[in-house]
Design a protein around this motif. Structure first.
Motif, PDB file in Angstrom:
ATOM      1  N   ASN A  89       0.803  -0.918  20.115  1.00 44.51           N
ATOM      2  CA  ASN A  89       0.131  -2.170  19.812  1.00 44.51           C
ATOM      3  C   ASN A  89       0.641  -3.258  20.763  1.00 44.51           C
ATOM      4  OD1 ASN A  89      -1.119  -4.380  18.720  1.00 44.51           O
ATOM      5  ND2 ASN A  89      -0.503  -3.956  16.612  1.00 44.51           N
ATOM      6  N   SER A  90      -0.021  -3.373  21.915  1.00 41.58           N
ATOM      7  CA  SER A  90       0.413  -4.352  22.911  1.00 41.58           C
ATOM      8  C   SER A  90       0.230  -5.782  22.404  1.00 41.58           C
ATOM      9  CB  SER A  90      -0.318  -4.146  24.235  1.00 41.58           C
ATOM     10  OG  SER A  90      -1.709  -4.205  24.040  1.00 41.58           O
ATOM     11  N   GLU A  91      -0.712  -6.002  21.472  1.00 37.86           N
ATOM     12  CA  GLU A  91      -0.863  -7.335  20.885  1.00 37.86           C
ATOM     13  C   GLU A  91       0.382  -7.722  20.103  1.00 37.86           C
ATOM     14  OE1 GLU A  91      -4.491  -8.078  18.737  1.00 37.86           O
ATOM     15  OE2 GLU A  91      -5.669  -6.975  20.218  1.00 37.86           O
ATOM     16  N   ALA A  92       1.012  -6.737  19.447  1.00 41.50           N
ATOM     17  CA  ALA A  92       2.248  -7.006  18.710  1.00 41.50           C
ATOM     18  C   ALA A  92       3.387  -7.333  19.672  1.00 41.50           C
ATOM     19  CB  ALA A  92       2.615  -5.814  17.837  1.00 41.50           C
ATOM     20  N   ALA A  93       3.395  -6.699  20.827  1.00 42.29           N
ATOM     21  CA  ALA A  93       4.420  -7.008  21.830  1.00 42.29           C
ATOM     22  C   ALA A  93       4.224  -8.422  22.362  1.00 42.29           C
ATOM     23  CB  ALA A  93       4.375  -5.998  22.965  1.00 42.29           C
ATOM     24  N   ASP A  94       2.966  -8.833  22.549  1.00 35.03           N
ATOM     25  CA  ASP A  94       2.665 -10.178  23.039  1.00 35.03           C
ATOM     26  C   ASP A  94       2.926 -11.248  21.987  1.00 35.03           C
ATOM     27  OD1 ASP A  94       1.878  -9.029  25.430  1.00 35.03           O
ATOM     28  OD2 ASP A  94      -0.265  -9.112  24.961  1.00 35.03           O
ATOM     29  N   ASP A  95       2.664 -10.905  20.713  1.00 35.27           N
ATOM     30  CA  ASP A  95       2.842 -11.847  19.604  1.00 35.27           C
ATOM     31  C   ASP A  95       3.483 -11.118  18.427  1.00 35.27           C
ATOM     32  OD1 ASP A  95       2.730 -13.818  17.682  1.00 35.27           O
ATOM     33  OD2 ASP A  95       0.550 -13.790  17.482  1.00 35.27           O
ATOM     34  N   PRO A  96       4.827 -10.954  18.457  1.00 34.77           N
ATOM     35  CA  PRO A  96       5.516 -10.191  17.402  1.00 34.77           C
ATOM     36  C   PRO A  96       5.284 -10.733  15.991  1.00 34.77           C
ATOM     37  CG  PRO A  96       6.997 -10.628  19.234  1.00 34.77           C
ATOM     38  CD  PRO A  96       5.756 -11.431  19.481  1.00 34.77           C
ATOM     39  N   GLY A  97       4.864 -11.974  15.875  1.00 31.95           N
ATOM     40  CA  GLY A  97       4.617 -12.559  14.564  1.00 31.95           C
ATOM     41  C   GLY A  97       3.529 -11.853  13.779  1.00 31.95           C
ATOM     42  N   ILE A  98       2.612 -11.147  14.465  1.00 30.59           N
ATOM     43  CA  ILE A  98       1.563 -10.442  13.712  1.00 30.59           C
ATOM     44  C   ILE A  98       2.142  -9.270  12.920  1.00 30.59           C
ATOM     45  CG2 ILE A  98      -0.286 -11.149  15.270  1.00 30.59           C
ATOM     46  CD1 ILE A  98      -0.421  -8.295  16.326  1.00 30.59           C
ATOM     47  N   VAL A  99       3.289  -8.741  13.359  1.00 29.08           N
ATOM     48  CA  VAL A  99       3.916  -7.635  12.620  1.00 29.08           C
ATOM     49  C   VAL A  99       4.409  -8.131  11.274  1.00 29.08           C
ATOM     50  CG1 VAL A  99       5.816  -5.970  12.604  1.00 29.08           C
ATOM     51  CG2 VAL A  99       4.504  -6.346  14.693  1.00 29.08           C
ATOM     52  N   THR A 100       5.066  -9.270  11.256  1.00 32.59           N
ATOM     53  CA  THR A 100       5.552  -9.798   9.986  1.00 32.59           C
ATOM     54  C   THR A 100       4.446 -10.481   9.192  1.00 32.59           C
ATOM     55  OG1 THR A 100       6.385 -11.715  11.207  1.00 32.59           O
ATOM     56  CG2 THR A 100       7.976 -10.017  10.610  1.00 32.59           C
ATOM     57  N   GLY A 101       3.447 -11.022   9.878  1.00 26.72           N
ATOM     58  CA  GLY A 101       2.352 -11.705   9.195  1.00 26.72           C
ATOM     59  C   GLY A 101       1.342 -10.758   8.571  1.00 26.72           C
ATOM     60  N   ASP A 102       1.138  -9.587   9.164  1.00 26.61           N
ATOM     61  CA  ASP A 102       0.146  -8.622   8.675  1.00 26.61           C
ATOM     62  C   ASP A 102       0.671  -7.206   8.918  1.00 26.61           C
ATOM     63  OD1 ASP A 102      -2.177  -7.439   7.732  1.00 26.61           O
ATOM     64  OD2 ASP A 102      -3.385  -7.945   9.490  1.00 26.61           O
ATOM     65  N   PRO A 103       1.776  -6.829   8.235  1.00 26.77           N
ATOM     66  CA  PRO A 103       2.426  -5.550   8.550  1.00 26.77           C
ATOM     67  C   PRO A 103       1.566  -4.312   8.300  1.00 26.77           C
ATOM     68  CG  PRO A 103       3.368  -6.503   6.557  1.00 26.77           C
ATOM     69  CD  PRO A 103       2.446  -7.528   7.148  1.00 26.77           C
ATOM     70  N   TYR A 104       0.591  -4.387   7.392  1.00 28.77           N
ATOM     71  CA  TYR A 104      -0.237  -3.216   7.087  1.00 28.77           C
ATOM     72  C   TYR A 104      -1.587  -3.246   7.799  1.00 28.77           C
ATOM     73  CZ  TYR A 104       3.187  -2.671   3.368  1.00 28.77           C
ATOM     74  OH  TYR A 104       4.358  -2.536   2.672  1.00 28.77           O
ATOM     75  N   GLY A 105      -1.822  -4.264   8.608  1.00 29.30           N
ATOM     76  CA  GLY A 105      -3.102  -4.390   9.295  1.00 29.30           C
ATOM     77  C   GLY A 105      -2.904  -4.487  10.796  1.00 29.30           C
ATOM     78  N   GLU A 106      -3.112  -5.696  11.329  1.00 30.55           N
ATOM     79  CA  GLU A 106      -3.002  -5.918  12.771  1.00 30.55           C
ATOM     80  C   GLU A 106      -1.590  -5.697  13.294  1.00 30.55           C
ATOM     81  OE1 GLU A 106      -5.639  -6.561  14.871  1.00 30.55           O
ATOM     82  OE2 GLU A 106      -6.777  -6.113  13.061  1.00 30.55           O
ATOM     83  N   GLY A 107      -0.611  -5.655  12.400  1.00 31.23           N
ATOM     84  CA  GLY A 107       0.784  -5.535  12.811  1.00 31.23           C
ATOM     85  C   GLY A 107       1.319  -4.116  12.936  1.00 31.23           C
ATOM     86  N   TRP A 108       0.433  -3.116  13.054  1.00 30.63           N
ATOM     87  CA  TRP A 108       0.914  -1.743  13.269  1.00 30.63           C
ATOM     88  C   TRP A 108       1.699  -1.699  14.582  1.00 30.63           C
ATOM     89  CZ3 TRP A 108      -1.037   0.834  17.607  1.00 30.63           C
ATOM     90  CH2 TRP A 108      -2.188   0.285  18.189  1.00 30.63           C
ATOM     91  N   ILE A 109       2.597  -0.701  14.707  1.00 31.04           N
ATOM     92  CA  ILE A 109       3.463  -0.619  15.895  1.00 31.04           C
ATOM     93  C   ILE A 109       2.939   0.406  16.904  1.00 31.04           C
ATOM     94  CG2 ILE A 109       5.802  -0.235  16.745  1.00 31.04           C
ATOM     95  CD1 ILE A 109       5.723  -2.620  14.892  1.00 31.04           C
ATOM     96  N   PHE A 110       2.672   1.645  16.425  1.00 27.70           N
ATOM     97  CA  PHE A 110       2.146   2.664  17.330  1.00 27.70           C
ATOM     98  C   PHE A 110       1.286   3.658  16.569  1.00 27.70           C
ATOM     99  CE2 PHE A 110       6.309   4.250  15.985  1.00 27.70           C
ATOM    100  CZ  PHE A 110       6.075   5.573  15.669  1.00 27.70           C
ATOM    101  N   LYS A 111       0.513   4.429  17.334  1.00 28.83           N
ATOM    102  CA  LYS A 111      -0.302   5.511  16.771  1.00 28.83           C
ATOM    103  C   LYS A 111       0.218   6.808  17.361  1.00 28.83           C
ATOM    104  CE  LYS A 111      -4.390   2.671  16.072  1.00 28.83           C
ATOM    105  NZ  LYS A 111      -5.831   2.530  16.315  1.00 28.83           N
ATOM    106  N   ILE A 112       0.319   7.810  16.499  1.00 23.48           N
ATOM    107  CA  ILE A 112       0.955   9.065  16.895  1.00 23.48           C
ATOM    108  C   ILE A 112       0.101  10.259  16.496  1.00 23.48           C
ATOM    109  CG2 ILE A 112       2.316   9.094  14.748  1.00 23.48           C
ATOM    110  CD1 ILE A 112       4.614  10.372  16.398  1.00 23.48           C
ATOM    111  N   GLU A 113      -0.015  11.204  17.412  1.00 26.73           N
ATOM    112  CA  GLU A 113      -0.666  12.477  17.109  1.00 26.73           C
ATOM    113  C   GLU A 113       0.387  13.320  16.401  1.00 26.73           C
ATOM    114  OE1 GLU A 113      -2.075  16.194  19.753  1.00 26.73           O
ATOM    115  OE2 GLU A 113      -2.802  14.246  20.435  1.00 26.73           O
ATOM    116  N   LEU A 114       0.174  13.545  15.126  1.00 28.12           N
ATOM    117  CA  LEU A 114       1.191  14.220  14.308  1.00 28.12           C
ATOM    118  C   LEU A 114       1.368  15.675  14.701  1.00 28.12           C
ATOM    119  CD1 LEU A 114       0.399  12.805  10.757  1.00 28.12           C
ATOM    120  CD2 LEU A 114       2.218  12.097  12.313  1.00 28.12           C
ATOM    121  N   GLU A 115       2.633  16.066  14.778  1.00 24.09           N
ATOM    122  CA  GLU A 115       2.996  17.456  15.061  1.00 24.09           C
ATOM    123  C   GLU A 115       3.037  18.256  13.764  1.00 24.09           C
ATOM    124  OE1 GLU A 115       7.204  19.010  16.324  1.00 24.09           O
ATOM    125  OE2 GLU A 115       6.182  18.167  18.075  1.00 24.09           O
TER     126      GLU A 115
END
Length: 134
Positions: free
Chosen positions: A90-116
């Motif tokens: 989530n490059s938007e979170a890197a640009d504006d870390p406040g979205i992680v704390t402001g919307d942790p279950y929505g726009e504030g996701w950190i990464f997407k992973i292909e599950l093993e």
């Protein structure tokens, strides 16, 4: 309202997500799965000022430190509760870390992973809510 209930955090714990005891959520209903920090973790960290995201294409194992979250209070590693290959960050979170704390279950996701592993050993929303209520 009893005093005991007043001291318990009133936090959002969405039922469709799974959780680690390290306060990380996983949404395995999406492809690839989304990963982020819980509202409880966001409250504990305070205002985020910097996020060091993992590299796309990195293969990780459950328990690996994959990112670093820096707040006004501390620098905290993000430990992935699942194994797989990181497909998006989530490059938007890197640009504006406040979205992680402001919307942790929505726009504030950190990464997407292909599950093993299709069956990671995670907690249900009810189990996680019990941990943070203690």
């Amino acid at each position: 309202m009893s005093e005991e209930n007043e001291n318990k955090p009133n936090l959002d714990v969405p039922e469709h997500l799974e959780y680690s005891d390290e306060h990380v959520w996983v949404d395995a209903s999406t492809e690839p799965a989304m990963v982020g920090i819980t509202e409880y973790a966001a409250d504990q960290l305070g205002e985020l000022v910097y996020i060091d995201l993992p590299e796309v294409g990195t293969e990780v194992q459950a328990g690996d430190e994959v990112a670093e979250l820096e707040s006004s209070k501390a620098v905290t590693p993000l430990v992935t509760p699942v194994a797989g290959v990181i497909r998006y960050v989530n490059s938007e979170a890197a640009d504006d870390p406040g979205i992680v704390t402001g919307d942790p279950y929505g726009e504030g996701w950190i990464f997407k992973i292909e599950l093993e592993d299709d069956e990671p050993g995670l907690l249900s929303s009810e189990e996680y809510a019990n941990i943070v209520a203690e």
